[in-house]
Design a protein around this motif. Structure first.
Motif: not given
Length: 89
Positions: A31-34, A38-41, A51-52, A59-60
């Motif tokens: 799962a995403p951490v941290g 604000t913008h897609c990697a 979404r955030r 991150k995407l």
């Protein structure tokens, strides 16, 4: 009701085993951490605030995430039924 050489409940057991395998695979995904970006990697597109907030550490953007998810689904499955068609391949 069993058909042929299959024992009673064999189809249910196959379905339950397939579901268990898929659940185990999903649990191993990271799962995403941290903090969310604000913008897609990948494409530098802005990630919507909703979404955030919904997915901390995202991150995407949605499009890049769908591409990433689609590429991960390309995996071989286990043919639990052993049909004649699968045995001929």
């Amino acid at each position: 009701m069993a058909g042929g050489w299959a024992k009673d409940g064999a189809v249910s057991e196959q379905i339950e085993a397939s579901i268990s395998d898929e659940l185990a695979r999903l649990k191993t995904r990271r799962a995403p951490v941290g903090e969310s970006l604000t913008h897609c990697a990948d494409c530098e597109e802005e990630i919507p605030e909703a979404r955030r907030r919904a997915i901390p550490g995202v991150k995407l953007c949605i499009d890049c995430q769908q591409e990433c998810d689609g590429s991960q689904q390309l995996r071989g499955g286990v043919n639990r039924r052993g049909s004649k068609d699968s045995q001929l391949k």
